[in-house]
Design an enzyme around this catalytic site. Structure first.
Site, PDB file in Angstrom:
ATOM      1  N   PRO A 175       0.792  -1.106  -0.101  1.00 14.44           N
ATOM      2  CA  PRO A 175      -0.111   0.210   0.090  1.00 14.44           C
ATOM      3  C   PRO A 175       0.817   1.256  -0.025  1.00 14.44           C
ATOM      4  CG  PRO A 175      -0.164  -1.075   2.338  1.00 14.44           C
ATOM      5  CD  PRO A 175       0.977  -1.992   1.203  1.00 14.44           C
TER       6      PRO A 175
ATOM      7  N   ASP B 198       5.688   2.502   2.697  1.00 17.74           N
ATOM      8  CA  ASP B 198       4.767   1.526   2.666  1.00 17.74           C
ATOM      9  C   ASP B 198       3.728   1.706   3.937  1.00 17.74           C
ATOM     10  OD1 ASP B 198       3.700  -1.060   3.481  1.00 17.74           O
ATOM     11  OD2 ASP B 198       5.335  -2.289   3.075  1.00 17.74           O
ATOM     12  N   HIS B 199       2.743   1.911   3.555  1.00 15.01           N
ATOM     13  CA  HIS B 199       1.682   2.498   4.699  1.00 15.01           C
ATOM     14  C   HIS B 199       1.369   1.449   5.772  1.00 15.01           C
ATOM     15  CE1 HIS B 199      -0.526   5.302   6.646  1.00 15.01           C
ATOM     16  NE2 HIS B 199      -1.355   5.888   5.748  1.00 15.01           N
ATOM     17  N   ARG B 200       1.674   0.119   5.683  1.00 13.59           N
ATOM     18  CA  ARG B 200       1.566  -0.680   6.527  1.00 13.59           C
ATOM     19  C   ARG B 200       2.681  -0.762   7.839  1.00 13.59           C
ATOM     20  NH1 ARG B 200       2.550  -6.000   3.087  1.00 13.59           N
ATOM     21  NH2 ARG B 200       4.291  -4.768   2.639  1.00 13.59           N
TER      22      ARG B 200
ATOM     23  N   ILE C  94       4.798   2.497   8.024  1.00 15.89           N
ATOM     24  CA  ILE C  94       5.103   3.899   8.205  1.00 15.89           C
ATOM     25  C   ILE C  94       3.912   4.690   7.981  1.00 15.89           C
ATOM     26  CG2 ILE C  94       6.329   5.983   7.200  1.00 15.89           C
ATOM     27  CD1 ILE C  94       8.340   3.763   6.176  1.00 15.89           C
TER      28      ILE C  94
END
Ligand code: CAO
Length: 456
Positions: free
Chosen positions: A254, A428-430, A432
């Protein structure tokens, strides 16, 4: 003692004749009472015709496409005297030798139990307004229209049962049967695709059901020659490899991109000065070298950016290997500068220049493209204002750099010219959060604006 029983289509309500769309057994099968034998379909519903008696199937009297009505013989079973009773347990325990041929026996014509129905299409299903349970539960007497308030896909009860057993959501499948009916093969293909897609994604898909898979339309097939002349050209080996990696990374991670700007007025002056001073050394100090140095300092301050995701664990790295995207005639490659934290600007400039040349000459070794912690993609020498770089898995972030430009900035008294560098940080929004990414990018900008801060 055994006898042959012809199993007929029972009373199917208001339907004059219905089409056989599936034959669910074959000659030699041992069937149990209540087991579905065929699926029939009218313009309003599909239903399964169950066996009234258990036994060994001796002949099948219908085939797909036949029209049948109440009283039509579906098939004949040879039942032993015990099995002839419609008791499921008795047939289930019948020995395998029951399949052996015996002397002709009197044929008794019997009707099957009431059929099991499913909606022929969503419109009928929702119009019927009954509960979905009716789709699979045997009904007493005449056919009842099943239903749901939701849009039900077009599939026979046995196919629905098969889908339920595998946990497949039928609304995600496009049927390949007549009138877009979903057939068993469609479900098998869907499961195969889901498994193939999930295989390389263990950590990402953990805990996700098949229903969470990516269900895309097939790629459009176009005969381009219909519109003009064409020249097919195979993709280069590098494009095929990097394309597959980019595709996986784009789909599996993501991505979010934080855009910021850095004031590099002073840094560019320093770079030009250094290049004048070092003219004879043969090493050209590039913006990329400064970026690598600044990125290492930012990674030290924000360690979660210098990490990789491994299932539920974050692997924090104590080393600082920085990759940079290099544009080559055959496609994109990412050489890696190892231990960038231990190298000065001139060394970083020399090494990145050597690696970029090797990349363009197609001479990079696999080892020179491995072990990266974070990547930089600089399009500054070419142009653009911002872009979304794709994260180079298993890294967690990548910095995209676009072309610097002059902009007027108000200093409280007047507008002053500022050389501005656009920074696009994809993360990577998982792992950060947006706030961390904004802090990382802002900190990086502050380092580029005043490089002395790196010494702090
Ligand atoms: N703004 C303005 N000018 C810039 C700049 C920037 N951000 N970055 C570089 N330049 C200038 C340089 O100063 C140089 O100018 P001079 O020739 O006048 O000195 C010129 O642009 C060419 O620089 P360069 O791109 O050759 O050198 P570099 O060290 O900055 O970059 C490399 C090296 C390997 C990163 C680059 O050659 C390259 O391949 N870039 C493409 C990367 C890519 O394809 N990314 C996309 C990947 S998909 O996400």
């Amino acid at each position: 003692m055994s006898n042959i029983i012809a199993i007929q289509v029972p009373d199917i309500g208001d339907f004059e004749s219905v089409e056989v769309i599936e034959v669910l057994v074959k000659v030699g099968d041992v069937v149990k009472a209540e087991q579905s034998l065929i699926t029939v379909e009218s313009d309003k519903a599909s239903m399964e015709i169950p066996a009234s008696h258990g036994g060994v199937v001796k002949s099948i009297d219908v085939k797909v496409g036949d029209k049948v009505k109440q009283g039509s013989v579906v098939l004949s079973v040879e039942a032993s005297s015990e099995a002839a009773a419609p008791a499921l347990a008795a047939v289930a325990s019948a020995p395998a030798t029951a399949a052996a041929p015996t002397a002709p026996a009197p044929v008794a014509a019997v009707s099957t139990p009431a059929p099991v129905a499913a909606p022929a299409n969503a419109a009928v299903a929702s119009a019927a307004g009954v509960s979905l349970a009716a789709v699979v539960l045997p009904t007493a007497g005449k056919l009842e229209m099943p239903v749901s308030t939701a849009n039900l896909p077009h599939a026979s009860p046995s196919v629905r049962k098969f889908a339920r057993e595998l946990g497949v959501d039928l609304t995600r499948i496009t049927g390949s049967g007549p009138k877009s009916r979903i057939v068993q093969e469609d479900i098998q293909n869907f499961v195969k695709q889901a498994l193939a897609g999930g295989a390389g994604a263990s950590s990402q898909t953990a805990g996700t059901s098949l229903g969470g898979g990516i269900d895309l339309l097939p790629w459009p097939k176009v005969d381009f020659t219909k519109f003009g002349a064409i020249t097919p050209q195979p993709l280069s080996r590098i494009k095929k490899i990097s394309g597959a990696n980019l595709h996986r990374n784009w789909v599996m991670i993501p991505h979010v991109t934080n855009n910021d700007e850095a004031d590099i007025t002073g840094l560019e002056d320093l770079r030009v000065t250094l290049n004048k001073e070092n003219e004879k050394s043969g090493v050209k100090v590039t913006m990329l070298a400064f970026l690598i140095k600044a990125v290492v300092a930012a990674l030290k301050k924000f360690p979660e950016f210098n990490a990789s995701l491994d299932g539920d664990n974050l692997i924090l790295k104590q080393y600082f290997n920085i990759g940079f995207a290099a544009d080559t005639p055959n496609g994109l490659v990412v050489p890696v500068i190892r231990d960038a934290d231990k190298k000065g600007i001139l060394e970083l400039a020399r090494e990145s220049s050597d690696l970029a040349k090797k990349a363009r000459d197609g001479k990079l070794s696999p080892g020179e493209m491995q072990g990266g912690c974070f990547s930089i993609s600089s399009l500054g020498g070419i142009g653009g204002t911002n872009f979304t770089p794709i994260i180079n898995a298993p890294e967690l972030a990548i910095l995209g750099v676009s072309r610097s430009f002059m902009k007027p900035v108000w200093d409280g008294k007047q507008f002053v010219p500022q050389l501005t560098l656009p920074l696009s940080l994809s993360y990577d929004h998982r792992v950060i959060d947006g706030a961390s990414a904004a802090r990382f990018n802002a900190y990086l900008g502050s380092l580029l604006a005043d490089f002395r801060r790196i010494a702090l």
